[in-house]
Design an enzyme around this catalytic site. Structure first.
Site: not given
Ligand code: GLU
Length: 475
Positions: A245-247, A249
């Protein structure tokens, strides 16, 4: 067997996720390997999620990675009439029905179901409306959608090429909306109609689409069409095994490209997320041609694939080291905006090439390669157990020696290294006592390229100036 045809069917809703690039790659490889076709279809029917320009960006990225498709991209938004026609046919055949439920009623229904600990599903209010009721509602211009009449309590079984036998009971499947009140189809209808019309033989897509597949199979059945083969690719995971997920990286292909990961290296890395050339093979470096040769759907794993950024860095460094200096200098230019001198850029590249993991790393050490004054604390110049006074003395001796060198002595790193180390040896000087302060004087940093490398890049004049400045700091 019919011709192999695969497709990449992204929704242009923003950036391209690395998982999306893997899907595109595997579809491309499978088609190439089997002398088939690879098609591009832009699934842009969800008007609320569209991002302007995202389609062009997707197309640009496929080009950058050399994933050539064989058609003029199909835009679903241009085909609404076709979906409408097919949806009406389903209604006529009793496989789908008009639903006039208002969004307010549906929200209330869902809230009640959740409050009663029931799975939120359409309650079938309009499933069996009489044709007169439908006609009256239509006459009154009530907004409507088409829903699929999902059979009750049936097991939908299919064989996934990666996961094997998969089964879903229809009790868990909602009466899907097929056409929305805005006249656009939903993903399910458009996807099935197009895969059929485009004669797609293999649908290869991410595991998150697995629960959609029984719905699609029901649609194929309702139309009387044979479904394609399905292959659902394993999830991409963070090192802690949660979904990538974007959280945690970067996940956007664009971000990796901006940081200076080379398309070839990134594609090589992504190819190995969930696929490997088979037991016993330790080969990890693959060109696109080699991937086409080796790729095999049977060798895709079921379990999630960990996205290991360290491995990507390693692989990218390897690809960077294979580049010629001139090529690398060109690629690094966007990260070296403050330096205009091409010769200087090439010198920096020669010194840094071995160490670069990604192109943007080049900008980390730029300060000390420019002719500007560098900043650091004087105490950094002092090597281990040495003292300020001794360090100052050593830097003075070093300066006196470097002054005696000719300009031509600065022509290569090797030559400088030879000259300076010989001088140290002849005088019985400690290597650390001289080379540590020299390196700090030139770079201002604790870690940097060797003093010979920096001296070579900077040239005699700036080298002497920095050593002089360092002496002043110690005085
Ligand atoms: N439009 C879907 C997506 O964004 C396509 C899924 C499929 O391949 O069926 O991934």
């Amino acid at each position: 067997m019919n011709k192999i045809k695969t497709r990449f069917a992204p929704s242009p809703t923003g950036y391209l996720h690395v998982g999306g690039l893997r899907t595109a790659l595997y579809n491309f490889l499978f088609a190439q390997k089997n002398q088939g076709n690879f098609l591009l279809r832009i699934e842009d029917t969800d008007q609320s999620r569209l991002v302007k320009g995202a389609d062009k960006q997707l197309i640009k990225i496929l080009k950058q990675f050399d994933l050539k498709y064989d058609n003029t991209p199909i835009y679903q938004s241009k085909r609404t009439k076709i979906y409408q026609k097919f949806a009406e046919q389903l209604v006529k055949d009793g496989k789908a029905y008009y639903c006039f439920c208002t969004p307010e009623r549906l929200t209330k229904m869902r809230e009640e179901q959740i409050a009663n600990k029931m799975p939120p599903m359409y309650d079938g209010t309009c499933r069996d409306l009489k044709s007169e009721e439908v006609a009256t509602n239509l006459k009154a211009h009530k907004p409507f959608v088409f829903r699929l009449r999902v059979p009750i309590n049936r097991d939908i079984k299919f064989t996934d090429l990666i996961r094997g036998e998969v089964s879903f009971n229809t009790s868990t499947i909602d009466d899907q909306v097929l056409m929305k009140s805005d006249g656009f189809p939903t993903y399910h209808l458009a996807n099935v109609v197009d895969d059929h019309e485009m004669e797609i033989s293999h649908v290869i897509r991410g595991e998150e689409w697995l629960p959609s597949t029984p719905k699609h199979i029901l649609l194929y059945e309702a139309f009387g069409w044979a479904p394609p083969a399905f292959a659902h690719l394993p999830l991409l995971l963070n090192p802690n095994k949660t979904k990538l997920s974007k959280r945690e990286g970067d996940v956007a292909v664009e971000d990796f490209l901006h940081k200076g990961y080379l398309p070839d290296a990134l594609l090589n890395f992504i190819a190995l997320l969930g696929w490997n050339p088979g037991e016993g093979s330790t080969k990890e470096i693959f060109s696109l041609e080699e991937l086409i040769k080796e790729f095999d759907l049977n060798k895709i794993n079921k379990s999630g694939a960990v996205f290991d950024i360290e491995k990507l860095n390693w692989l990218n460094g390897l690809y960077i080291r294979k580049l010629k200096v001139k090529e690398l200098a060109k690629l690094c230019k966007p990260y070296l905006k403050q330096i205009k001198n091409t010769k200087l850029i090439e010198k920096i590249i020669i010194v840094e090439q071995e160490r670069l993991k990604k192109l943007s790393d080049i900008s980390q050490n730029l300060n000390f390669f420019s002719d500007k004054k560098i900043e650091y604390v004087a105490s950094l110049l002092v090597w281990k157990k040495s003292t300020r006074e001794a360090t100052l003395e050593n830097l003075v001796k070093l300066e006196d020696y470097l002054i005696t060198l000719k300009e031509t002595d600065f022509k290569s790193v090797k030559n400088l290294e030879e000259k300076i180390t010989t001088w140290l040896k002849q005088n019985n000087f400690g290597v650390g006592d001289y080379l540590w302060p020299m390196r700090v004087a030139l770079s201002g940093q604790q870690n940097s390229p060797s003093p010979f490398e920096i001296t070579w890049v900077l040239g005699k004049k700036i080298t002497l100036k920095r050593i002089n400045e360092a002496q002043n700091r110690l005085r």
